[in-house]
Structure formats: structure tokens, C-alpha cells
Design a protein around this motif. Structure first.
Motif, short mmCIF file in Angstrom:
data_model
loop_
_atom_site.label_atom_id
_atom_site.label_comp_id
_atom_site.label_asym_id
_atom_site.label_seq_id
_atom_site.Cartn_x
_atom_site.Cartn_y
_atom_site.Cartn_z
N VAL A 94 0.84 -1.19 0.00
CA VAL A 94 0.00 0.00 0.00
C VAL A 94 0.88 1.24 0.00
N LYS A 95 0.27 2.38 -0.29
CA LYS A 95 0.96 3.67 -0.21
C LYS A 95 0.87 4.20 1.21
N GLY A 96 1.63 5.26 1.49
CA GLY A 96 1.56 5.89 2.81
C GLY A 96 2.80 5.62 3.63
N THR A 97 2.69 5.89 4.93
CA THR A 97 3.80 5.73 5.85
C THR A 97 3.56 4.51 6.73
N PRO A 98 4.63 3.96 7.34
CA PRO A 98 4.44 2.83 8.26
C PRO A 98 3.49 3.16 9.40
N ALA A 135 -1.80 2.09 11.95
CA ALA A 135 -3.11 2.54 12.43
C ALA A 135 -4.22 1.83 11.67
N TRP A 136 -4.03 1.64 10.35
CA TRP A 136 -5.01 0.94 9.52
C TRP A 136 -5.15 -0.52 9.96
N VAL A 137 -4.03 -1.18 10.24
CA VAL A 137 -4.06 -2.57 10.70
C VAL A 137 -4.82 -2.66 12.03
N VAL A 150 4.77 -7.45 15.51
CA VAL A 150 3.38 -7.66 15.07
C VAL A 150 2.53 -6.48 15.51
N THR A 151 1.73 -5.94 14.58
CA THR A 151 0.74 -4.93 14.91
C THR A 151 -0.59 -5.65 15.12
N GLU A 152 -1.18 -5.46 16.28
CA GLU A 152 -2.40 -6.18 16.66
C GLU A 152 -3.65 -5.35 16.35
N PRO A 153 -4.73 -5.99 15.92
CA PRO A 153 -6.00 -5.27 15.80
C PRO A 153 -6.48 -4.83 17.17
#
Length: 199
Positions: free
Chosen positions: A9-13, A18-20, A174-177
Motif C-alpha cells: 500500500v501507499k503511505g507511511t508505516p 493505524a489501519w491494521v 506484530v501490529t495487533e487489531p
């Protein structure tokens, strides 16, 4: 089901993390040149059947306009065998997700009734409108497996991070929901399931 791969995807990490967190899939967020890679960290979503499949939940989770297009390269394995999935989320106002698949013995094919991306859409999404011929050749070429098919398409599109098809590097956290996102999704889909059962 075993699943791995990457959604570019585009954008920043930080925007991507935040999306994840607003979704239902735990994932690794990996910078990849002008893109950000999102690699699933688990084989199932945080919600129950029939919404537990990672690839539809990740590829179909609406991206913000600034994050689009999003191009996914995934491999799934289950009792039925191996499958490669190529996804494209695009659209200026409302996102739409298109799908292509690869399976042994059949090669590249569509998944009706799901829409399929055009060669021009894929090339434009990657910022390589002149790559249509290369993309078509990559899709038509006989492949030994899903990894090889996805790698060929990614290289034809001149996208970075071919290695992320195999998964994120071990050191990436890991980024958690967020629990609230999972609860909201579960509540909305419970209503859908109740409606389906009363028909």
C-alpha cells in the motif's frame, strides 16, 4: 489454512499500522521503497467463521484514498492444495477489490463472481503503465508453483519486496487489531448472519 504473502500500500508505516489496528488481522508492517508491506502474522482473523479467512479480510479491508492502490500477493495452502492470489484494491471515491488466482494444473484464472483486474489496471496501480505486455506475459507463463507465479507478476510490475511474498523478516514486530475494531466487526457480521438465517 496456512497463509503468507504481502499487501503493498501507499503511505507511511505509522499510517499503515493505524489501519491494521482498525482491522481484524494481526500483521507485520514493513517499509518497502515507495510502498509499505503488510504481511499477515496469523493464519486466521480475530473473528469467527465465515469471516476468519485472512486474505479476504486483509485485501478487502477498505484502504484510505491516500493508501490506494493496494496490491496483494498471497499464497494459501489447505487440504485442497496450494493457491496463489493476486488482489488489487483501487478506486478514487469508493474502493473496489479485484481478484486473480493461480492453482496447479489450471494456471491463472478468475474467481467469478468476484471481479478481475485488467492488465491495464494492474500496470497503472504499480505506476508502470508501459508494463502491460510484461504483466500479460507473466500471467500467461507456465509456473511451477504459486510463489513463482506471484514473483513473476511482481517483477513484471517492477515492485519492490519480492522477498515479502515469503513473509515478513523475523525481527519485524506484530501490529495487533484493536479489541474495539474486532468487537465492532463481530457485531456487524452477527447481524448479517442472523438476516441470512431468517431468509
Amino acid at each position: 489454512m496456512n497463509v503468507r504473502g504481502v499487501l503493498l500500500v501507499k503511505g507511511t508505516p505509522s499510517e499503515t499500522e493505524a489501519w491494521v489496528r482498525r482491522g481484524v488481522v494481526a500483521a507485520h508492517v514493513v517499509p518497502a521503497g515507495a510502498w509499505v508491506g503488510i504481511c499477515p502474522a496469523e493464519s486466521q482473523t480475530r473473528v469467527g467463521e465465515p469471516y476468519d479467512a485472512v486474505v479476504p479480510a486483509l485485501a478487502g479491508h477498505p484502504l484510505r484514498r491516500s493508501q490506494r492502490p493496494g496490491i496483494g500477493f498471497f499464497v494459501t495452502r489447505d487440504e485442497a492444495g496450494e493457491r496463489g492470489l493476486l488482489t488489487l484494491q483501487f478506486g478514487r471515491v469508493r474502493p473496489s477489490t479485484a481478484w486473480l488466482a493461480w492453482t496447479p494444473g489450471r494456471g491463472t484464472h478468475t474467481l467469478p463472481p468476484l471481479p478481475a483486474p485488467s492488465i491495464a489496471d494492474l500496470a497503472a496501480a504499480a505506476g508502470r503503465p508501459g508494463a502491460r505486455g510484461r504483466v500479460l506475459e507473466a500471467l500467461r507463463t507456465h509456473r511451477a508453483g504459486a510463489d513463482e507465479w506471484l514473483t513473476g507478476v511482481m517483477l513484471a510490475l517492477d515492485l519492490p519486496a519480492v522477498d515479502l511474498i515469503l513473509g515478513a523478516p523475523r525481527a519485524v514486530p506484530v501490529t495487533e487489531p484493536e479489541e474495539k475494531s474486532v468487537e465492532t466487526f463481530a457485531s456487524l457480521t452477527a447481524d448479517d448472519l442472523r438476516e441470512e438465517q431468517t431468509r
